[in-house]
Design an enzyme around this catalytic site. Structure first.
Site, short mmCIF file in Angstrom:
data_model
loop_
_atom_site.label_atom_id
_atom_site.label_comp_id
_atom_site.label_asym_id
_atom_site.label_seq_id
_atom_site.Cartn_x
_atom_site.Cartn_y
_atom_site.Cartn_z
N HIS A 1 0.85 -1.19 0.00
CA HIS A 1 0.00 0.00 0.00
C HIS A 1 0.89 1.25 0.00
O HIS A 1 0.77 2.12 0.86
CB HIS A 1 -0.95 0.03 1.20
CG HIS A 1 -2.11 -0.92 1.08
ND1 HIS A 1 -2.87 -1.29 2.16
CD2 HIS A 1 -2.62 -1.58 0.01
CE1 HIS A 1 -3.81 -2.13 1.75
NE2 HIS A 1 -3.69 -2.31 0.45
N HIS B 1 -11.34 -10.02 -6.28
CA HIS B 1 -11.10 -8.67 -5.77
C HIS B 1 -10.12 -8.01 -6.73
O HIS B 1 -9.23 -8.66 -7.25
CB HIS B 1 -10.54 -8.76 -4.35
CG HIS B 1 -9.96 -7.50 -3.80
ND1 HIS B 1 -10.55 -6.26 -3.94
CD2 HIS B 1 -8.81 -7.28 -3.09
CE1 HIS B 1 -9.80 -5.35 -3.34
NE2 HIS B 1 -8.73 -5.93 -2.82
N GLU C 1 -8.15 -4.98 -6.55
CA GLU C 1 -7.01 -4.14 -6.22
C GLU C 1 -5.84 -4.57 -7.09
O GLU C 1 -5.75 -5.72 -7.54
CB GLU C 1 -6.69 -4.31 -4.73
CG GLU C 1 -5.84 -3.21 -4.14
CD GLU C 1 -5.75 -3.31 -2.63
OE1 GLU C 1 -5.05 -2.47 -2.05
OE2 GLU C 1 -6.38 -4.21 -2.03
N ASP D 1 -2.81 -5.38 -6.76
CA ASP D 1 -1.95 -6.52 -6.43
C ASP D 1 -2.58 -7.84 -6.87
O ASP D 1 -1.89 -8.86 -6.94
CB ASP D 1 -1.60 -6.56 -4.95
CG ASP D 1 -2.82 -6.52 -4.04
OD1 ASP D 1 -3.73 -5.71 -4.31
OD2 ASP D 1 -2.86 -7.26 -3.05
N HIS E 1 -11.47 -6.63 1.85
CA HIS E 1 -11.58 -5.33 2.53
C HIS E 1 -12.00 -4.20 1.59
O HIS E 1 -11.95 -3.02 1.96
CB HIS E 1 -10.25 -4.98 3.20
CG HIS E 1 -9.12 -4.75 2.21
ND1 HIS E 1 -8.48 -3.53 2.09
CD2 HIS E 1 -8.54 -5.55 1.29
CE1 HIS E 1 -7.54 -3.60 1.18
NE2 HIS E 1 -7.55 -4.80 0.68
N ASP F 1 -8.29 -11.65 -0.04
CA ASP F 1 -7.52 -11.04 1.05
C ASP F 1 -7.89 -11.60 2.42
O ASP F 1 -7.04 -11.62 3.33
CB ASP F 1 -7.72 -9.53 1.06
CG ASP F 1 -6.86 -8.83 0.01
OD1 ASP F 1 -5.83 -9.39 -0.38
OD2 ASP F 1 -7.22 -7.72 -0.41
N TYR G 1 -1.70 -8.32 9.56
CA TYR G 1 -2.53 -8.05 8.38
C TYR G 1 -3.92 -7.60 8.82
O TYR G 1 -4.47 -6.61 8.32
CB TYR G 1 -2.60 -9.31 7.51
CG TYR G 1 -3.22 -9.09 6.16
CD1 TYR G 1 -2.43 -8.80 5.06
CD2 TYR G 1 -4.59 -9.17 5.97
CE1 TYR G 1 -2.99 -8.61 3.80
CE2 TYR G 1 -5.17 -8.97 4.73
CZ TYR G 1 -4.35 -8.69 3.65
OH TYR G 1 -4.92 -8.49 2.41
N HIS H 1 -2.81 -13.98 -0.44
CA HIS H 1 -1.49 -13.65 0.10
C HIS H 1 -1.13 -14.71 1.14
O HIS H 1 -1.97 -15.07 1.98
CB HIS H 1 -1.47 -12.28 0.78
CG HIS H 1 -1.74 -11.12 -0.12
ND1 HIS H 1 -0.91 -10.78 -1.17
CD2 HIS H 1 -2.73 -10.20 -0.10
CE1 HIS H 1 -1.40 -9.71 -1.77
NE2 HIS H 1 -2.50 -9.33 -1.15
#
Length: 398
Positions: free
Chosen positions: A23, A79, A81, A83, A145, A164, A192, A225
Site C-alpha cells: 500500500h 477482488h 485491487e 496486487d 476489505h 484477502d 494483516y 497472500h
C-alpha cells in the site's frame, strides 16, 4: 511452473521475497508476500485472480508454460485491487474475449483501473458456474476489505478461495500452513488484520455467520497472500471471529516520542506503575519515531489500553505521534481505554490534545487532561508518574 494444491487446482502465483512495504509505504512486509493465483482444470478451465502488475509479463509467460492461454474458459476476479488484477491487461491482450466473472463493484473498479471494455459477467452471492464435474459458487464479501470483494467455493475439492480474507504478507515456497512455522504465520495474520481488516470487523462477523449458514464443506482456504490453510482451516476462521469481536489481550501499550528524554523517562515510570498494579499485564513501550508504524498499530490492536505521549512542540505533538494518532483514528478500534501524557517547557498542550484525538477515535479516555510534567522530571516527578500509571491501570481494570 504451477504447484499442485489439490486434484484439480494448481497454484500459479508469484512469491515476492523482496517486498518490504505494501500500500505504498503504509504497511511493512518484512517477510515478503505472495500473490496467489489459482488454475482450476475440469471440463472447463478457470483462472482465479492474477498477480501484481510488476510481475505481469512473468506471470503470463509462466502461465503459457502451464497451459495454452486459449484453453482458459473463464477468469474469476475475487477482488480487483492492483496486487490481484495487475496482470489482467497483459493477459487480456492474449485472450481478449475471455469472460471475467466479478461483482458489479468489481467491474466498476476494473473499468476504473484499466479503462477496457472486457467481457464482464457480474455475479452475486449464490450464483454458480458449472465447469464439468465441479461447480463454483460465488459469495459476495463486501469490505473484506474492498466493496468488490467476493469468495469463490469449489465444491469437488472443498476449497474456499478467499482473496484477502484469512491471508498474510508472508513469502514461502512451501505453500501450506502445515509446512511453515505456525507462530510466524499467525504473527503476520494478526498484523494483516490489525492494519487492513480491523475497520471492517462488523463485516467479518457477518460473513463468518453467512458462511456457516451456507453449510459449505470447506477443507481448504486459499487466500491471495501467504499460506494456504489445508490443516485445520477452521482455526483461522475461528481466530478471525475473535479478532472481529473488539479483540484485546491483557496488554497495555505505551506509545511515545521524546526530544530530550523527558517523555521517555515518564513512559518508563508509567510502565513501572502499571506493573506495580498487575504483574500479569504485559506492558510494551514503543518509541514512535524508531519502531515500525505497522507493528505499533498491531500492538494497539492487541492492547486493552494505550498511553500516548509526546512533548509539547509548537503547541502540539511531535510528527511521529501525529502520524500514529491518524493511523489509530482510521482503524476504528473499539473497547479500548487510553490517555495522553508528555513533558513540556512553557505551554503544555500535548497531553490534552492527545486525549482529544483518542476520544475522537473511539477510545474511552480515562483522564482527559492526561499527565504533563514540566522540563526534566526529577525523582518526585517520576514517582508521581509511577503513581499515575498505577491509577491508570486500576481504572482500566475497573
Amino acid at each position: 511452473m504451477g504447484k499442485k494444491i489439490s486434484e484439480r487446482v494448481d497454484w500459479v502465483g508469484k512469491v515476492d521475497w523482496q517486498l518490504k512495504t505494501f500500500h505504498g509505504d503504509e504497511l511493512s512486509t518484512f517477510d515478503g508476500s505472495s500473490y496467489n493465483s489459482y488454475l482450476i482444470r475440469d471440463e472447463k478451465t478457470v483462472l482465479i485472480d492474477t498477480v501484481w502488475q510488476p510481475y505481469d509479463k512473468e506471470f503470463v509467460a509462466r502461465l503459457k508454460q502451464e497451459i495454452d492461454l486459449h484453453d482458459i474458459d473463464y477468469i474469476v476476479m475475487n477482488h480487483n485491487e492492483i496486487d490481484h488484477s495487475g496482470a489482467l491487461p497483459e493477459l487480456m491482450r492474449e485472450i481478449p474475449d475471455t469472460p471475467i466473472y466479478c461483482t458489479v463493484a468489481g467491474e466498476k473498479i476494473l473499468r476504473g483501473h484499466y479503462h477496457q471494455n472486457w467481457n464482464f459477467v457480474n455475479v452475486k452471492t449464490g450464483d454458480t458456474l458449472n465447469i464439468g464435474k465441479s461447480t463454483l459458487t460465488f459469495i459476495q464479501a463486501p469490505f473484506l476489505h474492498w466493496p468488490d470483494t467476493m469468495f469463490t467455493y469449489l465444491d469437488t475439492d472443498h476449497i474456499l478461495f478467499s482473496n484477502d480474507a484469512f491471508g498474510q504478507h508472508y513469502a514461502t515456497e512451501s505453500l501450506f500452513n502445515d509446512k511453515n512455522c505456525e507462530k510466524a504465520i499467525f504473527d503476520e495474520a494478526i498484523k494483516y488484520y490489525a492494519n487492513i481488516i480491523v475497520p471492517y470487523s462488523t463485516f467479518v462477523t457477518k460473513k463468518i455467520k453467512d458462511l456457516a449458514a451456507m453449510n459449505l464443506d470447506i477443507r481448504m482456504i486459499a487466500p491471495s497472500h501467504g499460506v494456504i490453510w489445508r490443516e485445520h482451516p477452521e482455526k483461522i476462521v475461528e481466530t478471525y471471529a475473535k479478532w472481529a469481536a473488539d479483540y484485546q489481550e491483557n496488554r497495555i501499550s505505551i506509545i511515545y516520542d521524546t526530544m530530550w528524554d523527558s517523555t521517555r523517562k515518564m513512559a518508563e515510570a508509567l510502565a513501572a506503575g502499571i506493573r506495580d498494579h498487575d504483574l500479569e499485564t504485559e506492558v510494551v513501550l514503543l518509541n514512535a519515531s524508531k519502531r515500525d508504524k505497522s507493528d505499533i498499530i498491531t500492538d494497539v490492536f492487541r492492547s486493552k489500553a494505550i498511553l500516548v505521549g509526546s512533548p509539547t512542540y509548537n503547541h502540539g505533538v511531535l510528527y511521529s505521534i501525529g502520524g500514529i494518532l491518524e493511523l489509530i483514528k482510521g482503524s476504528g478500534f473499539k473497547n479500548k481505554k487510553a490517555a495522553g501524557f508528555g513533558s513540556y517547557g512553557w505551554s503544555g498542550e500535548a497531553p490534552k490534545k492527545i486525549g482529544e484525538e483518542l476520544k475522537a477515535s473511539g477510545f474511552d479516555v480515562v483522564d482527559e487532561a492526561g499527565l504533563k510534567q514540566i522540563w526534566i522530571p526529577d525523582e518526585d516527578a517520576l514517582k508521581q508518574a509511577e503513581d499515575w500509571g498505577r491509577q491508570f491501570a486500576e481504572k482500566v481494570d475497573a
